[in-house]
Design an enzyme around this catalytic site. Structure first.
Site, PDB file in Angstrom:
ATOM      1  N   LYS A   2       2.171   5.417  10.524  1.00 49.70           N
ATOM      2  CA  LYS A   2       0.934   5.078  10.772  1.00 49.70           C
ATOM      3  C   LYS A   2       0.240   5.683  11.739  1.00 49.70           C
ATOM      4  O   LYS A   2       1.078   6.503  12.876  1.00 49.70           O
ATOM      5  CB  LYS A   2       0.736   3.521  11.089  1.00 49.70           C
ATOM      6  CG  LYS A   2       0.731   2.662   9.543  1.00 49.70           C
ATOM      7  CD  LYS A   2       0.231   1.439   9.822  1.00 49.70           C
ATOM      8  CE  LYS A   2       0.290   0.776   8.304  1.00 49.70           C
ATOM      9  NZ  LYS A   2       0.147  -0.761   8.433  1.00 49.70           N
TER      10      LYS A   2
ATOM     11  N   ARG B 239       8.172  -3.079   6.410  1.00 50.35           N
ATOM     12  CA  ARG B 239       7.343  -2.169   5.268  1.00 50.35           C
ATOM     13  C   ARG B 239       7.543  -0.953   5.555  1.00 50.35           C
ATOM     14  O   ARG B 239       6.733  -0.582   6.390  1.00 50.35           O
ATOM     15  CB  ARG B 239       6.045  -2.745   4.898  1.00 50.35           C
ATOM     16  CG  ARG B 239       5.453  -2.304   3.680  1.00 50.35           C
ATOM     17  CD  ARG B 239       3.967  -2.768   3.727  1.00 50.35           C
ATOM     18  NE  ARG B 239       3.165  -2.277   2.475  1.00 50.35           N
ATOM     19  CZ  ARG B 239       2.567  -1.201   2.656  1.00 50.35           C
ATOM     20  NH1 ARG B 239       2.491  -0.340   3.879  1.00 50.35           N
ATOM     21  NH2 ARG B 239       2.090  -0.728   1.594  1.00 50.35           N
TER      22      ARG B 239
HETATM   23  C1  7PJ Z   1       0.229  -2.690   5.459  1.00 51.93           C
HETATM   24  C2  7PJ Z   1       0.278  -3.327   4.082  1.00 51.93           C
HETATM   25  C3  7PJ Z   1       0.868  -3.396   6.486  1.00 51.93           C
HETATM   26  C4  7PJ Z   1       0.963  -5.066   4.547  1.00 51.93           C
HETATM   27  C5  7PJ Z   1      -0.767  -1.561   3.918  1.00 51.93           C
HETATM   28  C6  7PJ Z   1      -0.018   1.853   4.964  1.00 51.93           C
HETATM   29  C7  7PJ Z   1      -1.335   1.373   4.623  1.00 51.93           C
HETATM   30  N1  7PJ Z   1       0.725  -4.695   3.742  1.00 51.93           N
HETATM   31  N2  7PJ Z   1      -0.437  -2.683   3.278  1.00 51.93           N
HETATM   32  N3  7PJ Z   1       1.287  -4.661   6.285  1.00 51.93           N
HETATM   33  N4  7PJ Z   1      -0.179  -1.306   5.290  1.00 51.93           N
HETATM   34  N5  7PJ Z   1       1.466  -6.560   4.575  1.00 51.93           N
HETATM   35  O1  7PJ Z   1       0.704   1.563   4.338  1.00 51.93           O
HETATM   36  O2  7PJ Z   1      -0.108   2.712   5.910  1.00 51.93           O
HETATM   37  O3  7PJ Z   1       0.980  -3.008   7.470  1.00 51.93           O
HETATM   38  S1  7PJ Z   1      -1.290   0.171   3.267  1.00 51.93           S
END
Ligand code: 7PJ
Length: 274
Positions: A221, A255
């Site tokens: 990020k 994640r």
């Molecule tokens: C997240 C997500 C996060 C959860 C994305 C990216 C953007 N879902 N979906 N938490 N980020 N729960 O992966 O940079 O931080 S999409």
């Protein structure tokens, strides 16, 4: 601590790694390489071989400024990937969506976990999850992916994110979703400046103290780019550092894009920290 999702019960005594499977031609870091169903399925199988404990399937990019994807297009992207993966892997399948129609179709196709960046605020979303046995990740965001980075303002970002997530968890419980099926996520990068993201990570134990498992998503990020100056393709080391810090501050799930490297780093943490 346990987390119930679909037919799975995850023991979060050891931290779990959620591997990201994008099925989005415009996704900011994978650039559409896994756009086709077959490539996305193969990518998911590879992430499980690398040690992913959960797969998160996403058909609509939520990066800042991304265009919304029409419902039928999102369904065409994600449902065949879920159907393919449920027969090939033995880990919970998560669907990254805020649309209740996609939630219902994904659950019918075998998804075990709803990962909602809007925390089930869309009309019908609470009911879609409550009428299933799927788990849910409630994430904090202000506005929509189109508007969220215009000028996020907080008096006290940690207190405001905590209060929002506490209320959304209460709403989910009131709708009939058992506490054991709920996970919380501060939403790093969603309507947050770097100072906000850093404060939320530093104060993550306060979120954990609400009593629900916490998911942290910092992989590649922009806050990591701001700290290091690295472009997105050079953000593996900062992503590893962020995952390690998140786990040491109490996150039960991280994640990530880079599953193998994250698993290796967390294995070292687990061997040293009790
Ligand atoms: C997240 C997500 C996060 C959860 C994305 C990216 C953007 N879902 N979906 N938490 N980020 N729960 O992966 O940079 O931080 S999409």
């Amino acid at each position: 601590m346990h987390f119930d999702c679909g037919s799975y019960q995850l023991d979060l005594a050891c931290p779990r790694v959620m591997g990201i499977v994008n099925v989005t031609p415009d996704s900011f870091s994978d650039g559409g390489r896994y756009a086709s169903t077959q490539l996305a399925i193969e990518h998911g199988v590879r992430l499980v071989a690398e040690g992913a404990d959960i797969l998160d399937i996403g058909g609509e990019s939520t990066r800042p400024g991304a265009e919304p994807v029409p419902l039928d297009e999102e369904l065409k992207r994600v449902i065949p990937v879920i159907e393919g993966l449920v027969n090939l892997v033995d880990v919970p399948i998560s669907i990254d969506t805020y649309k209740p129609e996609v939630m219902r179709a994904a659950i019918a196709a075998g998804a075990d976990l709803i990962n909602d960046v809007q925390a089930l605020q869309e009309p019908g979303a609470l009911e879609a999850v409550a009428s299933s046995n799927a788990g849910v990740c409630l994430m904090h965001m202000l506005g929509t992916p189109q508007t969220m980075q215009t000028d996020p303002q907080y008096d006290d970002v940690v207190a405001e994110v905590l209060e929002f997530l506490r209320l959304r968890a209460e709403a989910a419980v009131a709708a009939g979703i058992a506490r054991e099926r709920i996970m919380l996520d501060p939403g790093f990068g969603f309507a947050k400046r770097s100072v906000h993201n850093i404060a939320l990570l530093r104060e993550l134990p306060k979120l954990c103290a609400l009593g629900y498992p916490v998911l942290a998503g910092l992989s590649r990020k922009s806050v990591l780019g701001h700290i290091t100056g690295n472009r997105v393709e050079d953000r593996l080391p900062p992503s590893i550092a962020a995952a390690v810090v998140a786990v040491m501050k109490g996150a039960g799930v991280v994640r990530v894009h880079d599953v193998k490297a994250t698993k290796d780093a967390l294995a070292v943490v687990a061997a040293i920290i009790d």
